[in-house]
Design a protein around this motif. Structure first.
Motif, PDB file in Angstrom:
ATOM      1  N   LYS A 136      54.925  38.535  36.020  1.00 36.52           N
ATOM      2  CA  LYS A 136      53.507  38.411  35.676  1.00 36.52           C
ATOM      3  C   LYS A 136      52.994  39.718  35.067  1.00 36.52           C
ATOM      4  CE  LYS A 136      51.911  35.126  39.251  1.00 36.52           C
ATOM      5  NZ  LYS A 136      51.060  35.030  40.462  1.00 36.52           N
ATOM      6  N   ALA A 137      53.342  40.845  35.709  1.00 32.98           N
ATOM      7  CA  ALA A 137      52.863  42.142  35.230  1.00 32.98           C
ATOM      8  C   ALA A 137      53.436  42.467  33.856  1.00 32.98           C
ATOM      9  CB  ALA A 137      53.224  43.231  36.232  1.00 32.98           C
ATOM     10  N   ALA A 138      54.719  42.190  33.666  1.00 33.75           N
ATOM     11  CA  ALA A 138      55.357  42.480  32.381  1.00 33.75           C
ATOM     12  C   ALA A 138      54.721  41.654  31.263  1.00 33.75           C
ATOM     13  CB  ALA A 138      56.858  42.195  32.472  1.00 33.75           C
ATOM     14  N   LYS A 139      54.441  40.393  31.550  1.00 31.18           N
ATOM     15  CA  LYS A 139      53.814  39.515  30.555  1.00 31.18           C
ATOM     16  C   LYS A 139      52.404  39.996  30.218  1.00 31.18           C
ATOM     17  CE  LYS A 139      52.828  34.588  29.727  1.00 31.18           C
ATOM     18  NZ  LYS A 139      51.378  34.642  29.490  1.00 31.18           N
ATOM     19  N   ALA A 140      51.629  40.330  31.249  1.00 33.46           N
ATOM     20  CA  ALA A 140      50.261  40.802  31.023  1.00 33.46           C
ATOM     21  C   ALA A 140      50.250  42.111  30.244  1.00 33.46           C
ATOM     22  CB  ALA A 140      49.542  40.980  32.359  1.00 33.46           C
ATOM     23  N   ILE A 175      37.118  29.282  45.366  1.00 33.80           N
ATOM     24  CA  ILE A 175      37.486  30.584  44.799  1.00 33.80           C
ATOM     25  C   ILE A 175      38.362  30.385  43.568  1.00 33.80           C
ATOM     26  CG2 ILE A 175      38.492  32.838  45.284  1.00 33.80           C
ATOM     27  CD1 ILE A 175      35.967  32.016  46.964  1.00 33.80           C
ATOM     28  N   GLY A 176      37.913  30.921  42.449  1.00 34.15           N
ATOM     29  CA  GLY A 176      38.636  30.738  41.192  1.00 34.15           C
ATOM     30  C   GLY A 176      39.747  31.727  40.967  1.00 34.15           C
ATOM     31  N   LEU A 177      39.607  32.956  41.498  1.00 32.63           N
ATOM     32  CA  LEU A 177      40.635  33.984  41.346  1.00 32.63           C
ATOM     33  C   LEU A 177      40.743  34.796  42.632  1.00 32.63           C
ATOM     34  CD1 LEU A 177      40.112  35.439  37.746  1.00 32.63           C
ATOM     35  CD2 LEU A 177      42.052  34.087  38.545  1.00 32.63           C
ATOM     36  N   TRP A 178      41.978  35.187  42.933  1.00 30.67           N
ATOM     37  CA  TRP A 178      42.261  35.999  44.114  1.00 30.67           C
ATOM     38  C   TRP A 178      43.024  37.256  43.706  1.00 30.67           C
ATOM     39  CZ3 TRP A 178      40.937  33.732  48.929  1.00 30.67           C
ATOM     40  CH2 TRP A 178      40.698  32.349  48.918  1.00 30.67           C
ATOM     41  N   GLU A 179      42.681  38.382  44.322  1.00 25.69           N
ATOM     42  CA  GLU A 179      43.510  39.591  44.273  1.00 25.69           C
ATOM     43  C   GLU A 179      43.824  39.940  45.723  1.00 25.69           C
ATOM     44  OE1 GLU A 179      45.036  41.479  42.054  1.00 25.69           O
ATOM     45  OE2 GLU A 179      44.380  40.320  40.311  1.00 25.69           O
ATOM     46  N   ILE A 180      45.021  39.570  46.156  1.00 25.65           N
ATOM     47  CA  ILE A 180      45.443  39.834  47.530  1.00 25.65           C
ATOM     48  C   ILE A 180      46.564  40.866  47.462  1.00 25.65           C
ATOM     49  CG2 ILE A 180      46.396  38.839  49.644  1.00 25.65           C
ATOM     50  CD1 ILE A 180      45.076  36.195  48.872  1.00 25.65           C
ATOM     51  N   ASN A 181      46.307  42.041  47.970  1.00 21.50           N
ATOM     52  CA  ASN A 181      47.224  43.153  47.765  1.00 21.50           C
ATOM     53  C   ASN A 181      48.618  42.865  48.310  1.00 21.50           C
ATOM     54  OD1 ASN A 181      47.778  45.806  46.830  1.00 21.50           O
ATOM     55  ND2 ASN A 181      47.749  46.531  48.949  1.00 21.50           N
ATOM     56  N   GLU A 182      49.594  43.168  47.491  1.00 23.00           N
ATOM     57  CA  GLU A 182      50.989  42.948  47.859  1.00 23.00           C
ATOM     58  C   GLU A 182      51.564  44.214  48.489  1.00 23.00           C
ATOM     59  OE1 GLU A 182      51.655  40.087  43.924  1.00 23.00           O
ATOM     60  OE2 GLU A 182      52.834  41.918  44.184  1.00 23.00           O
ATOM     61  N   ALA A 183      51.130  44.527  49.692  1.00 23.44           N
ATOM     62  CA  ALA A 183      51.730  45.674  50.376  1.00 23.44           C
ATOM     63  C   ALA A 183      53.223  45.432  50.550  1.00 23.44           C
ATOM     64  CB  ALA A 183      51.058  45.895  51.729  1.00 23.44           C
ATOM     65  N   PHE A 184      53.569  44.213  50.967  1.00 18.22           N
ATOM     66  CA  PHE A 184      54.953  43.763  51.092  1.00 18.22           C
ATOM     67  C   PHE A 184      54.979  42.270  50.792  1.00 18.22           C
ATOM     68  CE2 PHE A 184      54.382  47.306  53.990  1.00 18.22           C
ATOM     69  CZ  PHE A 184      55.456  48.139  53.683  1.00 18.22           C
ATOM     70  N   ASN A 201      46.302  31.237  40.289  1.00 19.54           N
ATOM     71  CA  ASN A 201      45.013  31.921  40.454  1.00 19.54           C
ATOM     72  C   ASN A 201      45.107  33.149  41.357  1.00 19.54           C
ATOM     73  OD1 ASN A 201      43.744  29.869  38.924  1.00 19.54           O
ATOM     74  ND2 ASN A 201      43.488  28.600  40.755  1.00 19.54           N
ATOM     75  N   ILE A 202      46.316  33.500  41.765  1.00 21.86           N
ATOM     76  CA  ILE A 202      46.505  34.601  42.713  1.00 21.86           C
ATOM     77  C   ILE A 202      47.282  35.726  42.030  1.00 21.86           C
ATOM     78  CG2 ILE A 202      47.496  35.303  44.921  1.00 21.86           C
ATOM     79  CD1 ILE A 202      47.278  32.306  45.762  1.00 21.86           C
ATOM     80  N   ASN A 203      46.698  36.920  42.000  1.00 15.38           N
ATOM     81  CA  ASN A 203      47.362  38.083  41.402  1.00 15.38           C
ATOM     82  C   ASN A 203      47.955  37.696  40.036  1.00 15.38           C
ATOM     83  OD1 ASN A 203      46.734  38.974  43.950  1.00 15.38           O
ATOM     84  ND2 ASN A 203      48.824  39.403  44.589  1.00 15.38           N
ATOM     85  N   ILE A 204      47.101  37.198  39.167  1.00 16.41           N
ATOM     86  CA  ILE A 204      47.582  36.551  37.947  1.00 16.41           C
ATOM     87  C   ILE A 204      48.304  37.498  36.995  1.00 16.41           C
ATOM     88  CG2 ILE A 204      45.856  34.722  38.070  1.00 16.41           C
ATOM     89  CD1 ILE A 204      44.306  36.167  35.829  1.00 16.41           C
ATOM     90  N   HIS A 205      48.080  38.804  37.146  1.00 15.17           N
ATOM     91  CA  HIS A 205      48.786  39.776  36.311  1.00 15.17           C
ATOM     92  C   HIS A 205      49.758  40.617  37.135  1.00 15.17           C
ATOM     93  CE1 HIS A 205      45.259  39.621  33.214  1.00 15.17           C
ATOM     94  NE2 HIS A 205      46.049  38.575  33.146  1.00 15.17           N
ATOM     95  N   GLY A 206      50.233  40.027  38.227  1.00 12.54           N
ATOM     96  CA  GLY A 206      51.121  40.769  39.110  1.00 12.54           C
ATOM     97  C   GLY A 206      50.329  41.543  40.137  1.00 12.54           C
ATOM     98  N   GLY A 207      51.031  42.033  41.141  1.00 10.55           N
ATOM     99  CA  GLY A 207      50.378  42.777  42.212  1.00 10.55           C
ATOM    100  C   GLY A 207      51.050  44.109  42.462  1.00 10.55           C
ATOM    101  N   GLY A 209      41.740  49.493  46.634  1.00  7.72           N
ATOM    102  CA  GLY A 209      40.570  48.617  46.734  1.00  7.72           C
ATOM    103  C   GLY A 209      39.685  48.697  45.512  1.00  7.72           C
ATOM    104  N   ALA A 210      39.544  49.885  44.935  1.00  3.80           N
ATOM    105  CA  ALA A 210      38.737  50.061  43.720  1.00  3.80           C
ATOM    106  C   ALA A 210      39.490  49.569  42.493  1.00  3.80           C
ATOM    107  CB  ALA A 210      38.349  51.530  43.565  1.00  3.80           C
ATOM    108  N   LYS A 211      40.787  49.775  42.492  1.00  5.17           N
ATOM    109  CA  LYS A 211      41.651  49.324  41.390  1.00  5.17           C
ATOM    110  C   LYS A 211      41.660  47.806  41.283  1.00  5.17           C
ATOM    111  CE  LYS A 211      46.682  49.468  40.406  1.00  5.17           C
ATOM    112  NZ  LYS A 211      47.044  48.071  40.675  1.00  5.17           N
ATOM    113  N   LEU A 212      41.828  47.128  42.419  1.00  7.14           N
ATOM    114  CA  LEU A 212      41.845  45.669  42.408  1.00  7.14           C
ATOM    115  C   LEU A 212      40.496  45.082  42.023  1.00  7.14           C
ATOM    116  CD1 LEU A 212      44.038  44.725  45.510  1.00  7.14           C
ATOM    117  CD2 LEU A 212      44.712  44.991  43.115  1.00  7.14           C
ATOM    118  N   CYS A 213      39.422  45.773  42.372  1.00  7.64           N
ATOM    119  CA  CYS A 213      38.090  45.336  41.960  1.00  7.64           C
ATOM    120  C   CYS A 213      38.003  45.318  40.437  1.00  7.64           C
ATOM    121  CB  CYS A 213      37.026  46.252  42.550  1.00  7.64           C
ATOM    122  SG  CYS A 213      35.343  45.901  41.979  1.00  7.64           S
TER     123      CYS A 213
END
Length: 393
Positions: free
Chosen positions: A176-180, A309-318, A337-343, A355-359
């Motif tokens: 996802k991240a590479a594509k974005a 909820i249309g979009l989620w950013e749930i941090n991928e600690a692990f 709809n979850i971490n659509i550009h990678g996490g 937290g500020a970055k994901l915002c």
């Protein structure tokens, strides 16, 4: 209470600890740059119009100590009248800072504030330079001081999250991240000056500056087979590896928040409103379950369901804890709809900045897709979860 409008939300790239583009760049310089950029991006206000700056930092010491929230704003050239503070809620520090900056506006104490975060895991590696666990308490609850990797192993073992599923999740994050990145979708990133020290012929080092415009930890050549060959790093016979864990990263991010009166006075264009923010405790030895308990609490406060909820950013600690949370929340089928550009597995987890970055990432994607509600959430060291609800303007 008044509404708090986020009018800009931007970030630096996230760069690998000790090996990436920011390894020689001081965190206070990173933060100073992004604070200044956040204000300039409004196109309408000046630093003198800012009432207060709240900055998250998980290990506020050394080059990111001495109240970096105040110091960096002065390095950025803000007037001496602009106050600043540093906030620490470990992995949610940046989101905590944004929520506190919003609360000042909502309470009527301020009209324009900044909430942000910074972390250089190169300059101040986990768990800081001088950790001092309480020796008496650690005999009773050593789990409070447990390695985050061990807590990830606990989640995988207790809740039956397989190594194969963790690696598949990590692979998806990288793709996802590479594509974005290839498609130029990280529009929240501001190309950022970085420092490096170059050896000269006379044996001295010269400081040079270059511009870093992208996250440098993304691995587009990742394969599931390659991930499957990595050894566990936290427990013999374990399933948590360097490949299915978040990257340790350097970075900074900032959001400018304004009252309705300030929006009208300066002709600002709001992006979103912070509607609700909540935190909740969980067992420290499985801290990764935090989003699974924080998100239901948040949605109850807002009177919403996961389907709203249309979009989620749930941090991928692990990968282990992220998968457990998605399954517990019954949203694993919403991966589009979850971490659509990678996490964080692909993009990094710069602790107090995250937290500020994901915002910034969430709001950029909400704008692009026209999504009404977005949720940001993360687990927190010490056994907590945090979650915030944003509404698009």
């Amino acid at each position: 209470m008044r509404d708090a409008y986020i009018v800009t939300s931007v970030r630096t790239p996230g760069c690998r600890r000790a090996k990436g583009a920011f390894k020689d760049t001081r965190p206070d310089d990173l933060l100073a740059f992004i604070l200044k950029q956040a204000v300039e991006k409004t196109g309408k206000i000046e630093p003198k119009d800012i009432d207060d700056v709240m900055v998250g930092c998980s290990f506020p010491e050394a080059e990111q100590g001495l109240n970096v929230g105040r110091m960096a704003s002065q390095i950025a050239g803000f007037p001496v009248s602009v106050s600043g503070a540093t906030v620490n809620r470990f992995c949610s520090s940046g989101l905590e800072a944004i929520s506190l900056a919003c609360l000042r506006v909502m309470a009527g104490w301020s009209d324009i504030t900044i909430g942000g975060g910074v972390e250089s895991m190169t300059f101040v590696p986990m768990p800081g330079h001088m950790p001092r666990p309480n020796p008496e308490y650690s005999k009773v609850h050593a789990d409070l001081y447990a390695s985050m990797g061990i807590t990830a192993e606990n989640v995988a073992n207790r809740y039956k999250v397989s190594r194969e599923d963790q690696d598949a999740f990590a692979y998806s994050s990288q793709m996802k991240a590479a594509k974005a990145q290839k498609e130029g979708l990280f529009t929240e990133i501001v190309p950022t000056p970085a420092a490096r020290y170059v050896l000269q012929d006379n044996g001295t080092y010269k400081k040079e500056t270059f511009i870093q415009a992208h996250d440098d930890g993304v691995r587009p050549t990742t394969t599931k087979e390659g991930l499957g060959k990595l050894p566990p790093v936290f427990a013999a016979g374990g399933s948590v590896t360097a490949g299915n864990s978040s990257q340790t990263t350097d970075g900074a991010a900032a959001s400018v928040i304004a009252s309705e009166a300030a929006v009208k006075k300066y002709g600002l264009t709001p992006i979103a409103k912070l509607k609700f923010y909540t935190t909740v405790g969980c067992e420290p030895d499985e801290m990764g379950v935090g989003p699974a308990v924080a998100i239901p609490k948040l949605l109850d406060m807002a009177g919403l369901k996961t389907s709203d909820i249309g979009l989620w950013e749930i941090n991928e600690a692990f990968a282990s804890q992220a998968l457990y949370c998605l399954r517990t929340l019954k949203i694993e089928d919403q991966m589009d709809n979850i971490n659509i550009h990678g996490g964080a597995i692909a993009l990094g987890h710069p602790l107090g900045c995250t937290g500020a970055k994901l915002c910034a990432t969430l709001l950029a994607n909400m704008q692009r897709k026209g999504v009404q509600y977005g949720v940001e959430s993360m687990c927190i060291g010490g056994g907590m979860g945090a979650a915030a609800l944003f509404e698009l303007c």
